[in-house]
Design a protein around this motif. Structure first.
Motif, PDB file in Angstrom:
ATOM      1  N   GLU A 271     -24.302 -45.583  14.496  1.00 25.20           N
ATOM      2  CA  GLU A 271     -24.881 -46.730  15.193  1.00 25.20           C
ATOM      3  C   GLU A 271     -24.264 -46.889  16.583  1.00 25.20           C
ATOM      4  O   GLU A 271     -24.977 -47.199  17.556  1.00 25.20           O
ATOM      5  CB  GLU A 271     -24.684 -48.008  14.378  1.00 25.20           C
ATOM      6  CG  GLU A 271     -25.569 -48.103  13.159  1.00 25.20           C
ATOM      7  CD  GLU A 271     -25.274 -49.332  12.304  1.00 25.20           C
ATOM      8  OE1 GLU A 271     -24.276 -50.041  12.577  1.00 25.20           O
ATOM      9  OE2 GLU A 271     -26.052 -49.576  11.377  1.00 25.20           O
ATOM     10  N   ASN A 272     -22.959 -46.669  16.691  1.00 24.98           N
ATOM     11  CA  ASN A 272     -22.296 -46.736  18.002  1.00 24.98           C
ATOM     12  C   ASN A 272     -22.845 -45.667  18.943  1.00 24.98           C
ATOM     13  O   ASN A 272     -23.094 -45.940  20.134  1.00 24.98           O
ATOM     14  CB  ASN A 272     -20.783 -46.588  17.858  1.00 24.98           C
ATOM     15  CG  ASN A 272     -20.137 -47.818  17.250  1.00 24.98           C
ATOM     16  OD1 ASN A 272     -20.709 -48.895  17.306  1.00 24.98           O
ATOM     17  ND2 ASN A 272     -18.953 -47.635  16.673  1.00 24.98           N
ATOM     18  N   LYS A 273     -23.024 -44.448  18.459  1.00 23.79           N
ATOM     19  CA  LYS A 273     -23.556 -43.357  19.297  1.00 23.79           C
ATOM     20  C   LYS A 273     -24.986 -43.687  19.751  1.00 23.79           C
ATOM     21  O   LYS A 273     -25.347 -43.460  20.910  1.00 23.79           O
ATOM     22  CB  LYS A 273     -23.551 -42.028  18.540  1.00 23.79           C
ATOM     23  CG  LYS A 273     -22.187 -41.441  18.353  1.00 23.79           C
ATOM     24  CD  LYS A 273     -21.597 -41.078  19.698  1.00 23.79           C
ATOM     25  CE  LYS A 273     -20.200 -40.504  19.528  1.00 23.79           C
ATOM     26  NZ  LYS A 273     -19.566 -40.221  20.797  1.00 23.79           N
ATOM     27  N   ILE A 274     -25.802 -44.208  18.857  1.00 24.00           N
ATOM     28  CA  ILE A 274     -27.184 -44.565  19.213  1.00 24.00           C
ATOM     29  C   ILE A 274     -27.186 -45.664  20.269  1.00 24.00           C
ATOM     30  O   ILE A 274     -27.969 -45.617  21.229  1.00 24.00           O
ATOM     31  CB  ILE A 274     -27.967 -44.990  17.950  1.00 24.00           C
ATOM     32  CG1 ILE A 274     -28.217 -43.774  17.059  1.00 24.00           C
ATOM     33  CG2 ILE A 274     -29.282 -45.653  18.316  1.00 24.00           C
ATOM     34  CD1 ILE A 274     -28.834 -44.096  15.735  1.00 24.00           C
ATOM     35  N   ASN A 275     -26.289 -46.647  20.109  1.00 26.84           N
ATOM     36  CA  ASN A 275     -26.201 -47.723  21.102  1.00 26.84           C
ATOM     37  C   ASN A 275     -25.762 -47.179  22.461  1.00 26.84           C
ATOM     38  O   ASN A 275     -26.272 -47.607  23.511  1.00 26.84           O
ATOM     39  CB  ASN A 275     -25.246 -48.817  20.629  1.00 26.84           C
ATOM     40  CG  ASN A 275     -25.826 -49.638  19.512  1.00 26.84           C
ATOM     41  OD1 ASN A 275     -27.036 -49.695  19.348  1.00 26.84           O
ATOM     42  ND2 ASN A 275     -24.965 -50.277  18.724  1.00 26.84           N
ATOM     43  N   GLU A 276     -24.807 -46.227  22.478  1.00 22.95           N
ATOM     44  CA  GLU A 276     -24.349 -45.627  23.735  1.00 22.95           C
ATOM     45  C   GLU A 276     -25.490 -44.873  24.421  1.00 22.95           C
ATOM     46  O   GLU A 276     -25.694 -44.992  25.642  1.00 22.95           O
ATOM     47  CB  GLU A 276     -23.180 -44.669  23.484  1.00 22.95           C
ATOM     48  CG  GLU A 276     -21.874 -45.343  23.170  1.00 22.95           C
ATOM     49  CD  GLU A 276     -20.764 -44.331  22.873  1.00 22.95           C
ATOM     50  OE1 GLU A 276     -20.928 -43.128  23.182  1.00 22.95           O
ATOM     51  OE2 GLU A 276     -19.742 -44.759  22.327  1.00 22.95           O
ATOM     52  N   VAL A 277     -26.241 -44.099  23.646  1.00 23.49           N
ATOM     53  CA  VAL A 277     -27.354 -43.334  24.211  1.00 23.49           C
ATOM     54  C   VAL A 277     -28.422 -44.293  24.749  1.00 23.49           C
ATOM     55  O   VAL A 277     -28.970 -44.087  25.854  1.00 23.49           O
ATOM     56  CB  VAL A 277     -27.943 -42.378  23.146  1.00 23.49           C
ATOM     57  CG1 VAL A 277     -29.252 -41.772  23.603  1.00 23.49           C
ATOM     58  CG2 VAL A 277     -26.945 -41.285  22.813  1.00 23.49           C
TER      59      VAL A 277
END
Length: 172
Positions: A154-160
């Motif tokens: 979820e953190n990676k998706i938010n960063e992208v």
């Protein structure tokens, strides 16, 4: 003549009361309730018939009491037999494999006596319990690891998503 019976009663000591150790009965035969018998019926029913009815009721009460006593005696006899059997089995068993027979019924004791490898069954049950506890712990750790992986994704998706929004060339 004057009434002297009152004077003689005053001079005599009071009568002793009976012990209440035993349950008292009002009389050998119960008295009929006056509410149940109307005056017109009382004159119709003969004295012998009333007495027979009362005797039959009293007989039924005594028979019911007798049956209750028989049931209680049989229950105590059965309990005594079970306890005696448990004692015999407990004293016959070896000292290293002593079991507590106080909570077992006679059927349970017969079942246990039929099983030769009861100690092996107990060990297997304990091993099963240990493996169940380990499985529970593994499931808890896998659940925690799953939560970590999901939060990282979820953190990676938010960063992208944030990067795409910041570097987007489309204007409002």
């Amino acid at each position: 003549m004057e009434d002297t019976s009152g004077e003689t009663n005053l001079q005599q000591p009071p009568k002793r009361r009976r012990s209440t150790f035993f349950e008292r009965r009002d009389s050998i035969m119960p008295q009929p309730a006056p509410d149940n018998i109307l005056d017109s019926q009382a004159t119709i029913i003969d004295g012998d018939e009333k007495r027979k009815e009362e005797l039959l009721r009293y007989y039924d009460q005594l028979m019911n009491e007798k049956q209750q006593w028989k049931r209680e005696i049989n229950e105590k006899r059965n309990k005594y037999h079970d306890l005696r059997q448990q004692l015999e089995i407990a004293t016959a068993s070896s000292s290293r494999s002593k079991l507590d027979y106080s909570v077992l019924t006679s059927e349970d004791i017969e079942f246990l006596n039929a099983k030769v490898n009861i100690s092996k069954l107990v060990e297997i049950q304990q091993d099963l319990h240990k493996s169940l506890m380990q499985t529970k712990e593994f499931y808890r750790k896998a659940s925690q690891l799953n939560n970590v992986i999901v939060s990282h994704c979820e953190n990676k998706i938010n960063e992208v998503t944030d990067y795409i929004i910041e570097n987007s060339t489309i204007s409002d």
